[in-house]
Design an enzyme around this catalytic site. Sequence first.
Site, PDB file in Angstrom:
ATOM      1  N   THR A  78       1.263  -1.047   0.116  1.00 18.33           N
ATOM      2  CA  THR A  78      -0.191  -0.144  -0.089  1.00 18.33           C
ATOM      3  C   THR A  78       0.239   1.291  -0.119  1.00 18.33           C
ATOM      4  OG1 THR A  78      -0.121  -0.076   2.399  1.00 18.33           O
ATOM      5  CG2 THR A  78      -1.945  -1.051   1.304  1.00 18.33           C
ATOM      6  N   ARG A  79       2.508   0.931   0.979  1.00 16.06           N
ATOM      7  CA  ARG A  79       3.056   2.644   0.684  1.00 16.06           C
ATOM      8  C   ARG A  79       3.793   2.484  -0.930  1.00 16.06           C
ATOM      9  NH1 ARG A  79       6.757   2.394   5.309  1.00 16.06           N
ATOM     10  NH2 ARG A  79       6.748  -0.449   5.060  1.00 16.06           N
TER      11      ARG A  79
END
Length: 246
Positions: free
Chosen positions: A15-16
Site C-alpha cells: 500500500t505504501r
Amino acid sequence: MSDPVAVVLAAGKGTRMKSDLPKVLHEVCGKTMVEHVFDAVRAAGVKKIVCVIGHMADLVRERLAAHTDVSFALQAEQKGTGHAVRMAAAELQNHDGPVLVLAGDTPLLRAPSLIGLLDELRSKSAVAVVGSAITENNAGLGRVVRDAQGDFERIVEEKDATPEQKLIREINTGCYAFDNKSLLSALDEIKPLNSQGEYYLTDCPAILKARGLKISAAATFDIHEAMGVNTREQLAEVESVLKSRT
C-alpha cells in the site's frame, strides 16, 4: 540430497507504494522486482521456484507465466510470513532437500550470498540457517542473538529488544535456508501469539532449536541485499544500487 527449491513470498499489497500495481511487479532497471529474485536463485542452483501470490494474484500469475520453472501457491488472506510459506506446503511435500525462503521485494539479492546460505546448511549439518548481515544501520530490524559460544540463540525484534540487544549489529535479513521436512513440521506448530495475530516464519528456527536440532546464522549478505522495497523512495534507492553494481 536433491537440488534446492526456493519459496518466494510475493503476496503483499504494498500500500505504501501508492500504486494499483502489486508491489513485486514494480520494475527495477527494466525488470520486475520478483524476477530479479528469480535470477538470483537460479544462479544459486535452484531448479524449481514456488511463488506465493495473493494480492491481484491473477495479474501476478499472468505477468510471470513465461517462467516455466515457477509454480504458484495462493495466499488468499495475508496472515504473515509463516502462513505464506504454509500455503506452499503442497508444492514442497515431495521435496527431500534444502529450501530457500526469500522475499519477492528484495531485488538486490545475489547468488553468492544464497550459495553461502546453502553451504552453511550443509557444512554445519543444520536444519535451518538464518541469513544475516552486519550493519550499523540496524534501526527497526530484528537482531540475531547468539549465546556465549557464538551459536545462534534467537531472533529478537526491535520492539522486544533490551537496550543491550539493540546494540547488536547482526540483523536478520529475512532470507532463510531450511531442510524442507524440518520446515514443514515446524510450520505445523507456529501459532499467532502476537499483537498482529499473524503466523511468523521467524518462529520456525526457535521451534526446531527447542527440539535440540542444529540452527545456524550466517552473515553471508550485505545490508543492501536485505533491503525490501516498500516505498517509491526505496525503489529509487534500490535502482541506484543496482546501477552502481553494473
